[in-house]
Design a protein around this motif. Structure first.
Motif, short mmCIF file in Angstrom:
data_model
loop_
_atom_site.label_atom_id
_atom_site.label_comp_id
_atom_site.label_asym_id
_atom_site.label_seq_id
_atom_site.Cartn_x
_atom_site.Cartn_y
_atom_site.Cartn_z
N MET A 91 1.24 -1.01 -0.43
CA MET A 91 -0.21 0.18 0.18
C MET A 91 0.72 1.31 -0.20
N ARG A 92 2.79 0.98 0.26
CA ARG A 92 3.49 1.85 0.96
C ARG A 92 3.66 2.86 -1.03
N ALA A 93 3.65 1.93 -1.64
CA ALA A 93 4.12 2.96 -3.16
C ALA A 93 2.69 3.83 -3.83
N VAL A 94 1.61 3.57 -3.34
CA VAL A 94 -0.02 4.16 -4.11
C VAL A 94 -0.07 4.92 -2.88
N PRO A 111 2.19 -7.22 -7.81
CA PRO A 111 2.43 -8.31 -6.84
C PRO A 111 2.22 -7.96 -5.45
N ILE A 112 0.78 -6.83 -6.11
CA ILE A 112 -0.06 -6.28 -4.49
C ILE A 112 -1.46 -6.25 -4.33
N HIS A 113 -1.85 -6.40 -2.73
CA HIS A 113 -3.45 -7.25 -2.84
C HIS A 113 -3.94 -5.88 -4.10
N PRO A 130 -2.33 -15.21 -5.16
CA PRO A 130 -2.03 -14.33 -6.00
C PRO A 130 -0.66 -13.82 -6.08
N ILE A 131 -0.59 -13.05 -5.02
CA ILE A 131 0.25 -12.14 -4.84
C ILE A 131 1.93 -12.90 -5.57
N ALA A 132 2.07 -13.85 -4.97
CA ALA A 132 2.98 -15.16 -5.02
C ALA A 132 3.03 -14.97 -7.11
#
Lengths: 309, 310
Positions: free
Chosen positions: A1-4, A104-106, B72-74
């Protein structure tokens, strides 16, 4: 989240529409505070009086109702709306949504990052505005605010941040509901107009319909006022207005209907801060509940959205 | 060979509509796999399920052993995705866009700057690194898209129409980039496109999807045979100088049905893949072999045959 979060923060401060709106509010606020300070000086000369600093936020010249809290109450929502109306739909239209979500972020990192970055920007902005008003007061009145005044100003800041964040959450929800940024902006503005300006008219009419007859004309009037307030308080604008007026005017000791009997024997002393807070507690929790509900709806909608390139 | 991309009974339904129907697929490490089908066949839905962006209704998919739905992250940390129209922030420069991708991938600022410079050079945008993306042409943005995909040092790359909208002169460079990814960096590539003549040059294996079902997989030659192209295939041998002796020798090669002459090109009809024998004979009995290519296994024809059958 930090990057966003950091990317959004940089974008917000660089956005022209935000800078223009901020300058407008700042100029109007400084003008209102300067006028208030002149009124205070005219009324009381150079001698300090109780809670004089708070009057900078609530006093206007002559019959005009244009005070600093009026400006913030009216235009604060526009700040919130301006930061969120294109939060998601513009990413979708630009094709960056798929790009971001294939990293690769949620998924919730995107909406959370945008929301918290916008809240940070709003917090910094409102804090700066409040500090400017305090600066105007220090310069024109020549003395510093007391501890109780500072505590009330700090709570005013919190209430304003919650209020503006409600509009931010609403605009993010609209940016998910509508594909085009212009439509979500118009929807936000429309709702702002309805809840800020038109609801008081509707509430009067609705109250007249709901309370058509009673034991006496006085009871009918009192019931109608109660209904009007109930309906008005559905609007965050009304909750904000009542809570900031109570915080910044320690003479206010109730937000309900006051009869002459209630005023009998009451000393015209300012109420302590704790009592003011207990008066506005339902308002603050009401605004927080609105904020949580609207953002949760936006969050769930975003998490369930079908992502297509 | 290790399977890098695996799909097992992968299905996606939208109400009664089945977008992807029991897709079973295995793509080996370092392969360039072409994934073809008409519009609405389910290619993009299948790709989105592989990326963990869409939840399958049934079945499962794995990339590098990671479950696409549960991890999904992996999956996304090892997979680069280049959609048909990749969006960039127009007000940012090419470098800044890539740095943002780097930060989303957890790279340190220094690592991201270094990687961005390398990648921009790799895709031929080294001198345009500071240019705003909204001032770039479509082709340049497409190349930047490749850069964006490479930024995270992917092990798998999935591309949707990578050559769409690119002028013919720039396409070979793009195709070289894709083959370079596969050969030099060992990246497994899955590519979806309608420009089959380009894809034929780079794909080691292809899959054809129709109405959500994978109707064929294999090498282009295998599909040519499966799709009713008959037992024969035609190889074109371009030689320096045509010699009657060479033509005669070629007809004696086992598996060759006939040889036709077209200028300095010999069209050899054969029943099996006898390319090594043809090359040996051409070198032994001719003045020199310039090129050899299969002519009847044109991907477009195979593709059309599948849909004509339907």
């Amino acid at each position: 989240m930090r990057a966003v979060y950091w990317k959004e923060l940089a974008d917000f401060f660089a956005a022209r529409r935000f800078v223009v709106l901020l300058l407008l509010i700042a100029l109007a606020g400084v003008w209102a505070a300067y006028n208030a300070s002149q009124v205070i000086l005219d009324e009381a000369g150079q001698a300090p009086t109780d809670f004089v600093f708070l009057r900078l936020f609530t006093t206007s010249r002559g019959d005009s109702a244009i005070t600093f809290i009026f400006f913030l109450g009216i235009f604060g929502p526009l700040l919130g709306l301006s930061l969120g109306f294109n939060a998601i739909n513009e990413e979708r239209a630009r094709g960056t949504l798929t790009r971001l979500l294939s990293q690769p972020i949620h998924r919730d990192a995107l909406i959370n990052g945008k929301f918290f970055a916008a809240i940070t920007v709003l917090g910094i902005t409102i804090l700066c505005l409040v500090l400017v008003i305090i600066g105007v007061g220090l310069y024109t009145l020549g003395f510093a605010p007391g501890t109780d005044e500072m505590a009330r100003i700090a709570l005013f800041f919190v209430a304003t941040l919650i209020y503006v964040s409600v509009w931010l959450a609403l605009s993010i929800l609209f940016s998910l509901a509508f594909d085009r940024a212009v439509v979500s902006a118009m929807a936000g503005l429309g709702l702002w107009l309805v809840l800020t300006f038109f609801l008081p008219f509707f509430s009067t009419s609705i109250a007249e319909i709901v309370v058509s007859e009673g034991e006496s004309p006085e009871i009918v009037s009192a019931d109608r006022v109660k209904w009007e307030r109930r309906i008005d308080r559905l609007s965050p604008a009304s909750l904000y207005r009542e809570s900031t007026q109570t915080l910044l005017n320690p003479q206010i000791r109730t937000l309900g209907l006051i009869t002459l009997e209630d005023l009998e024997g009451v000393l015209p002393n300012p109420v302590p801060l704790g009592q003011s807070v207990s008066l506005i507690w339902p308002h603050l929790t009401g605004m927080l509940a609105m904020l949580a509900l609207i953002f949760a709806t936006a969050y769930l909608r975003f998490m369930r959205e079908e992502i297509r390139p | 060979m290790t399977s890098v991309i695996e799909a097992s009974n992968l299905t996606k339904r939208y109400g009664d509509f089945v977008a992807v129907d029991n897709l079973n697929l295995e793509i080996a490490e370092g392969e360039i796999f072409g994934f073809f089908g008409p519009n609405g066949a389910g290619k993009t839905t299948a790709i989105l399920m592989l990326l963990g962006l869409t939840v399958p209704s049934e079945g499962s998919a794995r990339i590098r052993g990671h479950d696409c739905t549960r991890e999904p992250i992996a999956v996304k940390s090892v997979t680069g995705y280049l959609p048909e129209s990749l969006g960039f922030y127009g007000d940012l420069s090419a470098r800044e866009n890539l740095l943002y991708t780097g930060s989303l991938n957890g790279m340190s600022r220094m690592d991201a700057v270094e990687r961005a410079e390398h990648v921009l050079e790799q895709v031929g945008l080294g001198e345009r690194a500071g240019q705003r993306v909204d001032q770039m042409s479509h082709g340049m943005r497409q190349r930047l898209g490749f850069g964006d995909v490479l930024m995270k040092r992917p092990q798998v790359v999935i591309m949707d129409e990578p050559t769409q909208g690119i002028d013919a002169a720039s396409v070979p460079g793009m195709l070289n980039l894709i083959t370079g990814m596969s050969k030099q960096e060992g990246i497994t590539v899955m590519v979806s496109s309608h420009q089959l003549h380009y894809m034929q040059r780079i794909c080691s294996r292809v899959g054809i999807i129709s109405q959500g079902r994978l109707v064929a997989t294999g090498t282009i030659e295998e599909l040519a045979r499966q799709s009713g192209g008959g037992d024969s295939m035609v190889m074109e041998l371009e030689v320096v100088k045509l010699d009657g002796n060479l033509q005669r020798e070629l007809t004696h090669v086992p598996g060759v049905k006939g040889v036709m002459v077209k200028g300095n090109v010999l069209a050899v009809e054969c029943t099996s893949d006898v390319r090594s024998d043809l090359a040996r004979v051409a070198l032994e009995h001719g003045d020199g072999l310039l090129s050899m290519r299969s002519t009847d296994t044109v991907l477009e024809e195979i593709y059309l045959r599948y849909f004509q059958e339907e």
